[in-house]
Design a protein around this motif. Structure first.
Motif, PDB file in Angstrom:
ATOM      1  N   ASP A   1       3.351  15.977   7.247  1.00 43.64           N
ATOM      2  CA  ASP A   1       4.783  16.188   7.064  1.00 43.64           C
ATOM      3  C   ASP A   1       5.392  15.120   6.157  1.00 43.64           C
ATOM      4  OD1 ASP A   1       4.634  18.355   8.790  1.00 43.64           O
ATOM      5  OD2 ASP A   1       5.079  17.104  10.557  1.00 43.64           O
ATOM      6  N   TYR A   2       6.542  15.449   5.598  1.00 38.36           N
ATOM      7  CA  TYR A   2       7.301  14.449   4.840  1.00 38.36           C
ATOM      8  C   TYR A   2       7.611  13.240   5.752  1.00 38.36           C
ATOM      9  CZ  TYR A   2       8.242  17.648   0.948  1.00 38.36           C
ATOM     10  OH  TYR A   2       8.123  18.475  -0.136  1.00 38.36           O
ATOM     11  N   GLY A   3       7.503  12.082   5.196  1.00 40.99           N
ATOM     12  CA  GLY A   3       7.831  10.866   5.941  1.00 40.99           C
ATOM     13  C   GLY A   3       6.694  10.301   6.776  1.00 40.99           C
ATOM     14  N   THR A   4       5.518  10.947   6.732  1.00 40.24           N
ATOM     15  CA  THR A   4       4.371  10.405   7.465  1.00 40.24           C
ATOM     16  C   THR A   4       4.003   9.029   6.887  1.00 40.24           C
ATOM     17  OG1 THR A   4       3.482  12.608   7.942  1.00 40.24           O
ATOM     18  CG2 THR A   4       1.937  10.742   8.053  1.00 40.24           C
ATOM     19  N   PRO A   5       3.821   8.010   7.727  1.00 37.14           N
ATOM     20  CA  PRO A   5       3.502   6.668   7.208  1.00 37.14           C
ATOM     21  C   PRO A   5       2.157   6.639   6.484  1.00 37.14           C
ATOM     22  CG  PRO A   5       4.260   6.548   9.478  1.00 37.14           C
ATOM     23  CD  PRO A   5       4.010   8.004   9.198  1.00 37.14           C
ATOM     24  N   ILE A   6       2.134   5.898   5.398  1.00 40.01           N
ATOM     25  CA  ILE A   6       0.907   5.673   4.629  1.00 40.01           C
ATOM     26  C   ILE A   6       0.628   4.173   4.677  1.00 40.01           C
ATOM     27  CG2 ILE A   6      -0.164   5.792   2.358  1.00 40.01           C
ATOM     28  CD1 ILE A   6       1.653   8.216   1.801  1.00 40.01           C
ATOM     29  N   VAL A   7      -0.611   3.810   4.997  1.00 38.08           N
ATOM     30  CA  VAL A   7      -0.953   2.395   5.196  1.00 38.08           C
ATOM     31  C   VAL A   7      -1.980   1.942   4.168  1.00 38.08           C
ATOM     32  CG1 VAL A   7      -0.481   2.560   7.668  1.00 38.08           C
ATOM     33  CG2 VAL A   7      -2.818   2.892   6.830  1.00 38.08           C
ATOM     34  N   ALA A   8      -1.980   0.609   3.950  1.00 35.82           N
ATOM     35  CA  ALA A   8      -3.000   0.012   3.095  1.00 35.82           C
ATOM     36  C   ALA A   8      -4.337   0.078   3.825  1.00 35.82           C
ATOM     37  CB  ALA A   8      -2.646  -1.433   2.777  1.00 35.82           C
ATOM     38  N   THR A   9      -5.373   0.470   3.103  1.00 39.33           N
ATOM     39  CA  THR A   9      -6.673   0.626   3.739  1.00 39.33           C
ATOM     40  C   THR A   9      -7.479  -0.676   3.766  1.00 39.33           C
ATOM     41  OG1 THR A   9      -7.617   1.359   1.634  1.00 39.33           O
ATOM     42  CG2 THR A   9      -6.810   3.059   3.146  1.00 39.33           C
ATOM     43  N   ALA A  10      -6.919  -1.747   3.175  1.00 34.81           N
ATOM     44  CA  ALA A  10      -7.579  -3.059   3.195  1.00 34.81           C
ATOM     45  C   ALA A  10      -6.568  -4.109   2.768  1.00 34.81           C
ATOM     46  CB  ALA A  10      -8.795  -3.075   2.273  1.00 34.81           C
ATOM     47  N   ASN A  11      -6.882  -5.382   3.034  1.00 35.19           N
ATOM     48  CA  ASN A  11      -6.034  -6.476   2.551  1.00 35.19           C
ATOM     49  C   ASN A  11      -6.044  -6.509   1.034  1.00 35.19           C
ATOM     50  OD1 ASN A  11      -5.833  -7.095   5.242  1.00 35.19           O
ATOM     51  ND2 ASN A  11      -6.944  -9.034   5.108  1.00 35.19           N
ATOM     52  N   GLY A  12      -4.910  -6.884   0.463  1.00 43.24           N
ATOM     53  CA  GLY A  12      -4.863  -6.981  -0.988  1.00 43.24           C
ATOM     54  C   GLY A  12      -3.489  -7.350  -1.502  1.00 43.24           C
ATOM     55  N   VAL A  13      -3.322  -7.221  -2.823  1.00 37.69           N
ATOM     56  CA  VAL A  13      -2.067  -7.551  -3.494  1.00 37.69           C
ATOM     57  C   VAL A  13      -1.607  -6.328  -4.286  1.00 37.69           C
ATOM     58  CG1 VAL A  13      -0.922  -9.067  -5.157  1.00 37.69           C
ATOM     59  CG2 VAL A  13      -2.733  -9.976  -3.677  1.00 37.69           C
ATOM     60  N   VAL A  14      -0.341  -5.976  -4.140  1.00 41.29           N
ATOM     61  CA  VAL A  14       0.218  -4.818  -4.859  1.00 41.29           C
ATOM     62  C   VAL A  14       0.305  -5.165  -6.347  1.00 41.29           C
ATOM     63  CG1 VAL A  14       2.201  -3.295  -5.108  1.00 41.29           C
ATOM     64  CG2 VAL A  14       1.526  -4.118  -2.822  1.00 41.29           C
ATOM     65  N   ILE A  15      -0.340  -4.343  -7.182  1.00 38.08           N
ATOM     66  CA  ILE A  15      -0.294  -4.584  -8.633  1.00 38.08           C
ATOM     67  C   ILE A  15       0.519  -3.516  -9.361  1.00 38.08           C
ATOM     68  CG2 ILE A  15      -2.448  -5.898  -8.681  1.00 38.08           C
ATOM     69  CD1 ILE A  15      -3.888  -3.370  -9.596  1.00 38.08           C
ATOM     70  N   TYR A  16       0.877  -2.442  -8.633  1.00 34.56           N
ATOM     71  CA  TYR A  16       1.767  -1.444  -9.235  1.00 34.56           C
ATOM     72  C   TYR A  16       2.565  -0.787  -8.123  1.00 34.56           C
ATOM     73  CZ  TYR A  16       3.613   2.151 -12.294  1.00 34.56           C
ATOM     74  OH  TYR A  16       4.473   2.962 -13.015  1.00 34.56           O
ATOM     75  N   SER A  17       3.851  -0.559  -8.390  1.00 34.21           N
ATOM     76  CA  SER A  17       4.730   0.091  -7.422  1.00 34.21           C
ATOM     77  C   SER A  17       5.835   0.803  -8.201  1.00 34.21           C
ATOM     78  CB  SER A  17       5.334  -0.944  -6.454  1.00 34.21           C
ATOM     79  OG  SER A  17       6.257  -0.350  -5.571  1.00 34.21           O
ATOM     80  N   GLY A  18       5.758   2.169  -8.250  1.00 30.99           N
ATOM     81  CA  GLY A  18       6.777   2.922  -8.989  1.00 30.99           C
ATOM     82  C   GLY A  18       6.247   4.266  -9.452  1.00 30.99           C
ATOM     83  N   TRP A  19       7.003   4.845 -10.388  1.00 28.96           N
ATOM     84  CA  TRP A  19       6.637   6.189 -10.888  1.00 28.96           C
ATOM     85  C   TRP A  19       5.522   6.071 -11.909  1.00 28.96           C
ATOM     86  CZ3 TRP A  19       8.443  10.930  -9.383  1.00 28.96           C
ATOM     87  CH2 TRP A  19       8.045  12.022 -10.165  1.00 28.96           C
ATOM     88  N   TYR A  20       4.494   6.993 -11.746  1.00 30.32           N
ATOM     89  CA  TYR A  20       3.396   6.983 -12.695  1.00 30.32           C
ATOM     90  C   TYR A  20       2.941   8.426 -12.957  1.00 30.32           C
ATOM     91  CZ  TYR A  20      -0.874   5.580 -15.083  1.00 30.32           C
ATOM     92  OH  TYR A  20      -1.853   5.404 -16.032  1.00 30.32           O
ATOM     93  N   SER A  21       3.567   9.040 -14.011  1.00 30.00           N
ATOM     94  CA  SER A  21       3.169  10.357 -14.506  1.00 30.00           C
ATOM     95  C   SER A  21       2.964  11.353 -13.368  1.00 30.00           C
ATOM     96  CB  SER A  21       1.905  10.217 -15.358  1.00 30.00           C
ATOM     97  OG  SER A  21       1.591  11.442 -15.962  1.00 30.00           O
ATOM     98  N   GLY A  22       1.772  12.022 -13.366  1.00 36.34           N
ATOM     99  CA  GLY A  22       1.511  13.067 -12.377  1.00 36.34           C
ATOM    100  C   GLY A  22       1.331  12.542 -10.974  1.00 36.34           C
TER     101      GLY A  22
END
Length: 313
Positions: free
Chosen positions: A224-245
């Motif tokens: 459903d819309y709004g279902t939480p999505i989690v990081a699958t491992a420790n790390g650092v975010v290198i991109y956050s935003g709109w990306y084409s398709g």
């Protein structure tokens, strides 16, 4: 012929008279004469006897006092010896227990290293030292065998030598475990969201119809819309935003050339440069970009090449 001036000398004997007189003057009076020399001799003998008796009594008394003091000291030494023997035996028991604890630590060190790595040569314990053993009553030794202070001191000295070796070994093991835990934590190993897998890795039939297929570099998990999505491992975010398709996309660098991608999000919760931990919610499921419904497109890339995420789940 007439003798003129002749003098006669009469020797007078010195003596003592011992008289026995009845009471009231009735009866016979007895007298005993004792020569002076006999009295003096007898008095001298008696004096010597008295002195001898006095000296003997004083010597005996002194001897008894010394014997009594020696007896008290001996009893005190026996008590001290008994206490020391108990303390020594207790010390032997504690030392043996400490040695047993050290042996268990050695075994634990070896077991942990086998768990950390199957390659024993890279994690060999340095604690395999043969240490002397002692026997003492009540701890598995033959009955009647008492602990020896030299043996105890030898074991204590050996254990003292083992302390820095054990410390270095456990520190190295801790570092190795921390590195492995960090690698595991930075390796994708959990599902990014709950839901149904609608597309798998590889060639698939196009979801937009037609007879053509397309290459799908990840997996799609629908919910459903709004279902939480989690990081699958420790790390650092290198991109956050709109990306084409991919629509609203999050890309996380986990180190060692591993990157994960989460696409089609409805809302993103993280920003570039942010550190995230395995299981932390990074976005909510949506249907942005080229999407036919709410789902998350999940990719795992190793050194820039997409690999099947199922190998990490």
């Amino acid at each position: 012929m007439q003798r003129v001036g002749e003098i006669k000398v009469k020797k007078v004997k010195k003596e003592y008279t011992l008289m026995l007189v009845p009471h009231h003057g009735k009866g016979t009076v007895w007298g005993i004469r004792l020569p002076m020399r006999l009295v003096q001799f007898t008095a001298g003998i008696l004096g010597i006897v008295v002195v001898g008796v006095v000296v003997t009594m004083l010597s005996y008394r002194h001897t008894m006092n010394v014997a009594s003091a020696d007896k008290a000291e001996l009893e005190r030494l026996r008590q001290v010896n008994s206490v020391q023997a108990q303390q020594l035996e207790k010390m032997a028991g504690s030392t043996a227990k400490l040695q047993a604890d050290m042996n268990r630590l050695n075994q634990l060190d070896s077991d942990l290293r086998r768990l950390v790595s199957s390659d024993e040569s890279s994690g060999t314990s340095r604690s395999g030292v043969v240490r002397p053993n002692i026997s003492y009553k009540g701890q598995g030794g033959p009955a009647g065998v008492k602990p020896n202070i030299d043996q105890i001191n030898e074991i204590i000295a050996e254990l003292q030598k083992q302390v820095p070796v054990r410390e270095q070994s456990l520190l190295a093991l801790r570092n190795e475990l921390e590195e492995k835990i960090a690698r595991l934590a930075a390796t994708p190993s959990i599902w990014p969201a709950n839901g149904d897998v609608t597309s798998r890795f590889g060639w698939r039939t196009s979801p937009w119809g037609g007879n053509s297929g397309d290459w799908h570099p990840g997996i799609d998990i629908a919910n459903d819309y709004g279902t939480p999505i989690v990081a699958t491992a420790n790390g650092v975010v290198i991109y956050s935003g709109w990306y084409s398709g991919y629509g609203n996309m999050v890309e996380i660098d986990h180190g060692n050339g591993i990157v994960t991608i989460y696409g089609h999000n409805e809302k993103i919760l993280v920003h570039v440069g942010q550190k995230v931990r395995k299981g932390e919610t990074i976005s909510y499921m949506g249907s942005t970009g080229l999407s036919t419904g709410p789902h998350v497109h999940y990719e795992v890339r190793v050194n820039g090449t997409a690999v099947n995420p199922a190998k990490f789940l």
